[in-house]
Design an enzyme around this catalytic site. Structure first.
Site, PDB file in Angstrom:
ATOM      1  N   THR A   1      -2.153   2.292   6.247  1.00  0.00           N
ATOM      2  CA  THR A   1      -1.751   1.417   5.798  1.00  0.00           C
ATOM      3  C   THR A   1      -1.678   0.169   6.749  1.00  0.00           C
ATOM      4  OG1 THR A   1       0.113   0.222   4.689  1.00  0.00           O
ATOM      5  CG2 THR A   1       0.536   2.074   6.005  1.00  0.00           C
ATOM      6  N   GLY A   2      -1.976  -0.925   6.639  1.00  0.00           N
ATOM      7  CA  GLY A   2      -1.945  -2.139   7.419  1.00  0.00           C
ATOM      8  C   GLY A   2      -3.099  -3.318   7.270  1.00  0.00           C
TER       9      GLY A   2
ATOM     10  N   GLY B   1      -6.195  -4.210   7.050  1.00  0.00           N
ATOM     11  CA  GLY B   1      -7.344  -3.184   6.435  1.00  0.00           C
ATOM     12  C   GLY B   1      -8.501  -3.264   7.421  1.00  0.00           C
TER      13      GLY B   1
ATOM     14  N   GLY C   1      -9.627  -4.357   1.600  1.00  0.00           N
ATOM     15  CA  GLY C   1      -9.520  -3.784   2.864  1.00  0.00           C
ATOM     16  C   GLY C   1      -9.776  -1.978   2.865  1.00  0.00           C
ATOM     17  N   ASP C   2      -8.993  -1.357   3.725  1.00  0.00           N
ATOM     18  CA  ASP C   2      -9.657  -0.037   4.118  1.00  0.00           C
ATOM     19  C   ASP C   2      -9.166   0.743   2.875  1.00  0.00           C
ATOM     20  OD1 ASP C   2      -6.720  -0.660   4.843  1.00  0.00           O
ATOM     21  OD2 ASP C   2      -6.664   1.257   5.708  1.00  0.00           O
TER      22      ASP C   2
ATOM     23  N   THR D   1       0.720  -1.279   0.092  1.00  0.00           N
ATOM     24  CA  THR D   1       0.048  -0.062  -0.063  1.00  0.00           C
ATOM     25  C   THR D   1       1.047   1.186  -0.118  1.00  0.00           C
ATOM     26  OG1 THR D   1      -1.714  -1.306   1.292  1.00  0.00           O
ATOM     27  CG2 THR D   1      -1.844   1.338   1.127  1.00  0.00           C
TER      28      THR D   1
ATOM     29  N   ARG E   1     -12.179  -9.916  -1.365  1.00  0.00           N
ATOM     30  CA  ARG E   1     -11.913  -9.229  -0.048  1.00  0.00           C
ATOM     31  C   ARG E   1     -11.348  -7.968  -0.465  1.00  0.00           C
ATOM     32  NH1 ARG E   1      -7.168  -6.416   2.088  1.00  0.00           N
ATOM     33  NH2 ARG E   1      -7.226  -6.602   4.281  1.00  0.00           N
TER      34      ARG E   1
END
Lengths: 173, 164
Positions: free
Chosen positions: B52-53, B55, B31-32, B1, B29
């Site tokens: 970032t991480g 999500g 993420g954020d 990301t 799927r």
């Protein structure tokens, strides 16, 4: 007349002993170059929207980062991108998820914000919108790198060995 | 990301995030990163955030919007306190007016807020980081992982990049 630009290229278990000196130098150089690209726009009185888009386009093209070219693989061995952008002046926003052929997903997200009536487009619809917007298209394979393919192979090997990352006890949601 | 946040010489902020998601993702799927308010948020009243991480946790905490909202509330608190501290004459008229445009949060306050939201996310089990800027020109990192590829530049002083 103050300006500030902050960037990231991902967070995680970045272990010192697993990153070679060459990778370390390449990543720092890529971050510095992207930072300078955005800073030059801001220094010249450009907008924060233009600065962040230009900065991220550069990072999307760099295979060291999980975005654009160099992104990770899905379970099925393809590459799908997500991106979003938001303008603090108007709180206008654009986002895409699951795109496959747009070279710069951040630019597609910005077009969703400025050229569509929506905020968020998904998958093949987003790809279709990208084509209609005449954004640069590439084969999905253009995004692939050996390092990420090895990571997928390791992941799937773990699956076969019953060490699934989708273990129901491993609850993300 | 990858992500970027900026404030330009007109005091306008913006945020953007782009990602490939997680290795081996399936079932569609997400993420954020593409979720406005989770991985990306920008509002001239408070801040611009890119995350970032892991999500799923950033979505559940609404990290980007939460940081922006807390900065906005802190700004309003500080402004009200500054106005309340202005001496008044016998008719109760303040000696001078504190304009909102002359006001802003300091970098340490932004850091405290960003760290507290990352800590809240960690309580759920999430890991990752954010980058934050504000209309007042501050630049902030906050992360709970061993490293985050990151960089910062400003008109007030130079440019730097870091990994660990």
């Amino acid at each position: 007349g103050r300006w500030t630009l902050v960037i990231h290229g991902g967070a995680g278990t970045i272990e010192r002993d697993r990153i070679t000196a060459e990778q370390d130098a390449a990543i720092r150089a890529a971050l510095s170059h992207a930072l300078e690209t955005g800073s030059a726009i801001l220094r010249g009185g450009g907008t924060s929207m233009d600065a962040i888009e230009a900065t991220i386009r550069e990072l999307e093209d760099d295979p060291n980062f999980n975005a654009g070219r160099g992104a990770v693989f899905t379970y099925d061995g393809t590459i799908e991108h997500d991106a979003s952008i938001m303008d603090g002046t108007t709180r206008a926003a654009g986002a895409v998820t699951g795109t496959s052929h747009t070279r710069h997903p951040v630019t597609l997200a910005r077009r969703v914000m400025t050229e569509s009536p929506h905020v968020f487009l998904r998958g093949s619809g987003a790809d279709e919108f990208s084509l209609a917007q005449r954004l640069e298209q590439v084969e999905n394979s253009w995004f692939e790198t050996d390092r990420r393919r090895r990571q997928l192979e390791e992941f799937l090997a773990g699956e076969t060995a019953g060490l699934s990352a989708y273990d129901v006890d491993l609850k993300y949601g | 990301t990858v992500g970027a946040v900026a404030v330009d010489t007109n005091g306008n902020v913006a945020a953007a995030t782009s990602t490939g998601g997680m290795t081996g993702k399936r079932w569609g799927r997400i993420g954020d990163s593409p979720v406005i308010g989770a991985g990306t948020y920008a509002d001239n009243r408070g801040c611009a955030v890119s995350a970032t991480g892991s999500g799923e946790y950033f979505i559940r905490v609404g990290v980007a919007h939460e940081i922006c909202a807390q900065i906005r509330f802190r700004f309003q608190q500080n402004l009200a306190a500054a106005r309340a501290s202005v001496p008044v004459d016998e008719e109760g008229v303040p000696e001078y007016y504190v304009h909102a445009s002359e006001f802003g949060l300091e970098a340490n306050e932004v850091q405290e807020i960003a760290d507290s939201v990352i800590a809240e996310m960690a309580e759920l089990g999430g890991t990752g980081g954010v980058i934050v800027t504000t209309p007042w020109g501050t630049g902030t990192y906050s992360f709970n992982t061993p490293g985050m590829y990151r960089g910062m530049a400003s008109s007030e002083g130079g440019a730097s990049v870091a990994i660990y």
